[in-house]
Design a protein around this motif. Structure first.
Motif, PDB file in Angstrom:
ATOM      1  N   LEU A 177       0.812  -1.217   0.000  1.00 14.82           N
ATOM      2  CA  LEU A 177       0.000   0.000   0.000  1.00 14.82           C
ATOM      3  C   LEU A 177       0.847   1.269   0.000  1.00 14.82           C
ATOM      4  O   LEU A 177       0.456   2.278  -0.602  1.00 14.82           O
ATOM      5  CB  LEU A 177      -0.946   0.010   1.208  1.00 14.82           C
ATOM      6  N   VAL A 178       2.002   1.234   0.661  1.00 11.22           N
ATOM      7  CA  VAL A 178       2.838   2.434   0.753  1.00 11.22           C
ATOM      8  C   VAL A 178       3.290   2.926  -0.624  1.00 11.22           C
ATOM      9  O   VAL A 178       3.120   4.107  -0.949  1.00 11.22           O
ATOM     10  CB  VAL A 178       4.040   2.200   1.691  1.00 11.22           C
ATOM     11  N   ALA A 227      -0.878  15.209  -1.362  1.00 11.13           N
ATOM     12  CA  ALA A 227      -1.075  14.460  -0.123  1.00 11.13           C
ATOM     13  C   ALA A 227      -2.536  14.491   0.308  1.00 11.13           C
ATOM     14  O   ALA A 227      -3.287  15.412  -0.022  1.00 11.13           O
ATOM     15  CB  ALA A 227      -0.192  15.029   0.979  1.00 11.13           C
ATOM     16  N   LEU A 228      -2.929  13.486   1.043  1.00 15.52           N
ATOM     17  CA  LEU A 228      -4.265  13.438   1.610  1.00 15.52           C
ATOM     18  C   LEU A 228      -4.428  14.616   2.571  1.00 15.52           C
ATOM     19  O   LEU A 228      -3.564  14.858   3.415  1.00 15.52           O
ATOM     20  CB  LEU A 228      -4.463  12.120   2.362  1.00 15.52           C
ATOM     21  N   PRO A 229      -5.513  15.396   2.476  1.00 14.85           N
ATOM     22  CA  PRO A 229      -5.714  16.527   3.383  1.00 14.85           C
ATOM     23  C   PRO A 229      -5.606  16.112   4.848  1.00 14.85           C
ATOM     24  O   PRO A 229      -6.048  15.022   5.228  1.00 14.85           O
ATOM     25  CB  PRO A 229      -7.137  17.000   3.035  1.00 14.85           C
ATOM     26  N   ARG A 230      -5.037  16.990   5.656  1.00 16.37           N
ATOM     27  CA  ARG A 230      -4.764  16.663   7.060  1.00 16.37           C
ATOM     28  C   ARG A 230      -5.996  16.184   7.832  1.00 16.37           C
ATOM     29  O   ARG A 230      -5.916  15.191   8.563  1.00 16.37           O
ATOM     30  CB  ARG A 230      -4.140  17.874   7.757  1.00 16.37           C
ATOM     31  N   PRO A 231      -7.160  16.858   7.718  1.00 18.89           N
ATOM     32  CA  PRO A 231      -8.317  16.364   8.478  1.00 18.89           C
ATOM     33  C   PRO A 231      -8.702  14.932   8.111  1.00 18.89           C
ATOM     34  O   PRO A 231      -9.122  14.151   8.971  1.00 18.89           O
ATOM     35  CB  PRO A 231      -9.432  17.352   8.094  1.00 18.89           C
ATOM     36  N   LEU A 232      -8.533  14.590   6.830  1.00 11.61           N
ATOM     37  CA  LEU A 232      -8.886  13.241   6.393  1.00 11.61           C
ATOM     38  C   LEU A 232      -7.899  12.202   6.896  1.00 11.61           C
ATOM     39  O   LEU A 232      -8.250  11.025   7.030  1.00 11.61           O
ATOM     40  CB  LEU A 232      -8.980  13.192   4.867  1.00 11.61           C
ATOM     41  N   ARG A 233      -6.667  12.623   7.175  1.00  5.71           N
ATOM     42  CA  ARG A 233      -5.710  11.686   7.784  1.00  5.71           C
ATOM     43  C   ARG A 233      -6.203  11.275   9.167  1.00  5.71           C
ATOM     44  O   ARG A 233      -6.072  10.118   9.576  1.00  5.71           O
ATOM     45  CB  ARG A 233      -4.334  12.331   7.887  1.00  5.71           C
ATOM     46  N   SER A 290      -4.622   6.274  -0.409  1.00  5.99           N
ATOM     47  CA  SER A 290      -4.036   6.932   0.765  1.00  5.99           C
ATOM     48  C   SER A 290      -4.815   6.675   2.050  1.00  5.99           C
ATOM     49  O   SER A 290      -4.227   6.267   3.064  1.00  5.99           O
ATOM     50  CB  SER A 290      -3.910   8.441   0.522  1.00  5.99           C
ATOM     51  N   PRO A 291      -6.150   6.895   2.081  1.00  3.30           N
ATOM     52  CA  PRO A 291      -6.873   6.606   3.324  1.00  3.30           C
ATOM     53  C   PRO A 291      -6.848   5.127   3.690  1.00  3.30           C
ATOM     54  O   PRO A 291      -6.821   4.784   4.872  1.00  3.30           O
ATOM     55  CB  PRO A 291      -8.299   7.092   3.030  1.00  3.30           C
ATOM     56  N   VAL A 292      -6.849   4.245   2.676  1.00  3.18           N
ATOM     57  CA  VAL A 292      -6.773   2.811   2.968  1.00  3.18           C
ATOM     58  C   VAL A 292      -5.434   2.475   3.604  1.00  3.18           C
ATOM     59  O   VAL A 292      -5.367   1.697   4.568  1.00  3.18           O
ATOM     60  CB  VAL A 292      -6.972   1.985   1.679  1.00  3.18           C
ATOM     61  N   CYS A 293      -4.350   3.069   3.098  1.00  3.06           N
ATOM     62  CA  CYS A 293      -3.023   2.809   3.640  1.00  3.06           C
ATOM     63  C   CYS A 293      -2.916   3.292   5.087  1.00  3.06           C
ATOM     64  O   CYS A 293      -2.437   2.561   5.963  1.00  3.06           O
ATOM     65  CB  CYS A 293      -1.970   3.494   2.766  1.00  3.06           C
ATOM     66  N   VAL A 294      -3.364   4.516   5.345  1.00  2.00           N
ATOM     67  CA  VAL A 294      -3.301   5.066   6.706  1.00  2.00           C
ATOM     68  C   VAL A 294      -4.168   4.236   7.648  1.00  2.00           C
ATOM     69  O   VAL A 294      -3.748   3.906   8.768  1.00  2.00           O
ATOM     70  CB  VAL A 294      -3.738   6.543   6.710  1.00  2.00           C
TER      71      VAL A 294
END
Length: 285
Positions: free
Chosen positions: A37-38, A50-56, A173-177
């Protein structure tokens, strides 16, 4: 969504073939999945930023719920058996739309509400819950864990859908995090609840790697891509096809023959999902 449900449906088969500690299976499926995933996430960030900070933050919280779901559901199987545990975790078909209604204002069609009891009855029949069986653990604890796992599952689905709606170009990105957070959460819970033995056989490693690639990476990327494009009740209902497909995998791969009651349950699930969504609901709550 159907493709994601198909990938998830193979998970139980891989866990059974691996034959390892429940907490270890939950931790390894997430930890191994992070490796592919990375690079996929870095490629996505190169294209879309990059994925927006709130969504992280949403992704991390979703991962905590997912890790808890994996461990609690597997532990519930030890107390009440796989059949009842499969029914309980599918309370997500109710909780997911309710969360979306409460926090997102998404209306729930009456057609879906009318079909829900038939969907859950079909799941109960397909899982073999009416056939009984020995329960070697604590029934009350098992039911509580199974229900809690279903709620955690629904929370993960809701947060993932929210992320997909607010930043549709970010799928991996959200799946990886979330997967990384789920690895940490499931690992910590496993250390406290079941232990985390990592000395497993080469064959078990092979099945767990297959579980990570298919039941984690492929499944959640497909679901994260499809869920934001569907109404919450539709996404939740389509995921009910997972245990139905699991019976198919068990028949083809493990040569486990389903009973007539289980086949009738599968037919009821498919029919209920189709009837609930064959036309747009005209009356909502």
């Amino acid at each position: 969504m159907v493709g994601g449900a198909a990938c998830l449906s193979a998970s139980a088969m891989f866990v059974k073939l691996a034959d390892i500690n429940a907490g270890t299976a939950a931790f390894l499926r997430c930890a191994i999945a992070v490796l592919p995933l990375v690079p996929l996430m870095l490629l996505e960030q190169r294209r879309h930023g990059a994925l927006p900070r709130p969504l992280r933050g949403y992704a991390v919280l979703a991962g905590v719920f997912l890790g808890a779901d994996y461990v609690m559901w597997t532990l519930s199987i030890l107390d009440i058996g796989a059949a009842v545990a499969t029914v309980l975790i599918n309370v997500q078909v109710i909780v997911f739309p309710v969360l979306s209604r409460l926090f997102g204002g998404n209306r729930i069609p009456r057609r879906f509400l009318y079909a829900t009891p038939f969907m859950l009855t079909g799941i109960a029949l397909a899982s073999g819950v009416l056939q009984g069986g020995r329960q070697s653990g604590n029934t009350v604890r098992g039911v509580a864990l199974g229900m809690a796992a279903g709620v955690a599952y629904a929370a993960y689905l809701y947060l993932s859908r929210l992320s997909g709606q607010r930043s549709p170009q970010h799928v991996v990105s959200p799946v990886c995090v979330s997967t990384a957070a789920a690895a940490v959460a499931s690992g910590l819970i496993a250390l406290l609840a079941t232990g985390l033995p990592l000395a497993i056989s080469a064959a078990a490693w092979g099945w767990i790697i297959a579980l990570a690639l298919l039941g984690q990476v492929a499944a959640w990327i497909l679901i994260s891509k499809g869920s934001p494009r569907l109404a919450p009740n539709t996404a939740a209902a389509l995921l009910l096809l997972q245990p139905v497909m699991a019976i198919g995998f068990a028949l083809l791969i493990l040569h486990e023959t389903p009973t007539l009651v289980q086949l009738c349950g599968c037919a009821l699930v498919i029919a209920s999902v189709w009837l609930a969504h064959r036309t747009p609901g005209t009356t909502n709550l």
